[in-house]
Design a protein around this motif. Structure first.
Motif, mmCIF file in Angstrom:
data_model
loop_
_atom_site.group_PDB
_atom_site.id
_atom_site.type_symbol
_atom_site.label_atom_id
_atom_site.label_comp_id
_atom_site.label_asym_id
_atom_site.label_seq_id
_atom_site.Cartn_x
_atom_site.Cartn_y
_atom_site.Cartn_z
ATOM 1 N N TYR A 196 -11.771 -6.589 -1.259
ATOM 2 C CA TYR A 196 -10.887 -7.529 -1.157
ATOM 3 C C TYR A 196 -11.069 -8.854 -2.172
ATOM 4 O O TYR A 196 -10.385 -9.093 -2.901
ATOM 5 N N LYS A 220 -8.993 -5.433 9.335
ATOM 6 C CA LYS A 220 -8.858 -3.884 9.891
ATOM 7 C C LYS A 220 -9.484 -4.042 11.016
ATOM 8 O O LYS A 220 -10.415 -4.385 11.397
ATOM 9 N N HIS A 265 0.703 -1.314 -0.185
ATOM 10 C CA HIS A 265 0.166 0.032 0.056
ATOM 11 C C HIS A 265 0.894 1.385 0.130
ATOM 12 O O HIS A 265 0.504 2.319 -0.332
HETATM 13 ZN ZN LIG Z 1 -5.304 -3.138 2.227
#
Ligand SMILES: [Zn+2]
Length: 464
Positions: A359, A454, A303
């Motif tokens: 995702y 997350k 990222h």
């Molecule tokens: Zn990610």
């Protein structure tokens, strides 16, 4: 030489500024006026931790360029104590955007075009914990939640805006020394005062900031050699006494092999340093920094290229980097067919977060596009092209599609519309850019990637 550097600096500043204006969300009606999005150009945040009073105050001094007369928008999850416009007190309202996608704060006063100064006083309470004569505080983000970026902690603009930001951090009454881990340049001054300067291409999703009493963490520092010859100062740290802290050498070897892999695929690491807080499950990315488990470290450092290198300008562009990161995690698989569709790109206009279908479905979409473009080298050369040409230039999904079509000399619009615009028959891109998108889009089922959870706000608190 100085002149050349100055020219480079000025041209990168004006590029950032015009890109900000190109990605400013459209204004909307509020009672007795219109809410307008502005271009913040500079923000200095005075952050004062008063250890003995167990209280944290922030004074944000922000310069803004108003390019459309109206009532300027900014955001902060916490309600400000006071807001001053050009030195005069002004009231502020929290309002919902037209399709109730999100909330923002709007000045209750019409402001003419031009440069203005906004001074905002606000308490800081999120992810702040006093104890042991010091304080633990972090500005950790979530891109899968509404209002999950810098606005959780400080007054900030939406993600489209690149702002030169500086922190002045003071610790009053601390009986222990504080460490600061961040992806800006830190200068330590006498009396427990630190200034931090962040690059002008940073947005509300870029900053990693974590302060803790020095004795509460263990760290390892070293220089990572970049493919382009630079030494990248790297720090990996973990909570004292944790299992992560006992394996900092292992984390170092892992980080080195990941950066080697990524530089081989996409070129020199896009940031001047690397900061890794090894903690928790899953992770979250920042510019050249992450809070991450070892298992998610490859995903998070990826990222630094896509997400915090090649940057989304809003929620509907945010899925691209999650789809690409998941595609990398899965070993860059090819897939010659794709079932179903998604609405990854077509959440209502003011949406600020990433659809978690990014995702799994996003990964499958990238596998499909890679196979489809196999004869032209697949997706990876285009990704490298994006890093080389579009670094730190926040984009809309429509621009990404246009860039990809241009790169392959073949339109990929139909594929994106079919699989990420819910198969809607939108043939005119300008419609998407300029008009309200169809309403009533339901929240997608939670479908997060198993390797990339997350953490909730509550879980983050446990890792301060
Ligand atoms: Zn990610």
């Amino acid at each position: 030489m100085k002149f050349i550097l100055l020219c480079l600096f000025l041209s990168s500043w004006s590029l950032a500024s015009s890109n900000d204006l190109d990605h400013r969300p459209k204004s909307f009606k509020v009672s007795r006026g219109k809410a307008v999005f502005v271009d913040f150009t500079h923000a200095t945040y005075h952050i004062t931790y008063d250890i003995s009073k167990r209280r944290t105050m922030v004074l944000a001094d922000m310069k803004m360029n108003v390019v459309e007369a109206g009532r300027p928008v900014f955001d902060s999850v916490m309600k400000p104590y006071s807001v001053m416009l050009n030195g005069e007190r002004v009231s502020v309202r929290e309002v919902s955007t037209p399709s109730r996608e999100t909330k923002v704060r709007v000045l209750n006063q019409d402001v003419p075009e031009g440069s203005h100064r906004l001074t905002i006083e606000i308490p800081l309470t999120n992810l702040v914990s006093f104890g042991g004569g010091g304080v633990k505080s972090a500005f950790w983000n979530s891109d899968i939640n509404n209002r999950g970026f810098l606005e959780r902690y400080l007054p900030a603009n939406l993600e489209y805006d690149q702002v030169k930001m500086d922190f002045v951090v003071k610790f009053i009454g601390a009986s222990t020394k504080q460490a600061i881990y961040t992806n800006g340049e830190v200068t330590e001054h006498p009396q427990n005062i630190f200034t931090i300067s962040y690059p002008s291409h940073y947005t509300s999703s870029s900053i990693f900031f974590h302060t803790v009493p020095v004795n509460s963490v263990e760290e390892i520092r070293f220089n990572m050699k970049s493919i382009d010859g630079r030494d990248l100062p790297t720090v990996i740290y973990a909570s004292s006494g944790s299992s992560e802290a006992s394996n900092l050498e292992g984390a170092k070897r892992h980080a080195q092999s990941i950066v080697k892999e990524l530089e081989g695929d996409y070129g020199p690491f896009p940031h001047p340093s690397i900061t890794i807080y090894n903690a928790g499950t899953g992770g979250m990315e920042y510019c050249g920094a992450t809070m991450s488990s070892l298992g998610a470290l490859g995903h998070e450092l990826f990222h630094s290229y896509f997400s915090r290198g090649v940057m989304p300008a809003n929620g509907n562009a945010g899925w691209i980097d999650e789809a690409l990161a998941s595609w990398r995690d899965g070993g860059y698989q090819k897939s010659y067919s794709l079932q179903g569709t998604s609405r990854l790109s077509i959440w209502p206009y003011y949406n600020r977060f990433t659809d978690v279908n990014a995702y799994r479905f996003g990964e499958r979409f990238m596998s499909y596009m890679d196979a489809k473009l196999e004869s032209k080298g697949g997706l990876k050369p285009f990704m490298r092209h994006m890093v080389e040409n579009k670094l730190f230039t926040p984009f809309f999904i429509e621009e990404f599609i246009a860039e990809m079509s241009e790169y392959y000399k073949e339109s990929v619009k139909e594929d994106f519309y079919k699989y990420t615009f819910g198969n809607q028959n939108i043939s005119n891109v300008s419609y998407v850019l300029k008009h309200q998108l169809p309403q009533g889009i339901e929240k997608a089922p939670q479908n997060e990637h198993p390797h990339h959870q997350k953490m909730s706000f509550e879980e983050l608190e446990n890792h301060l």
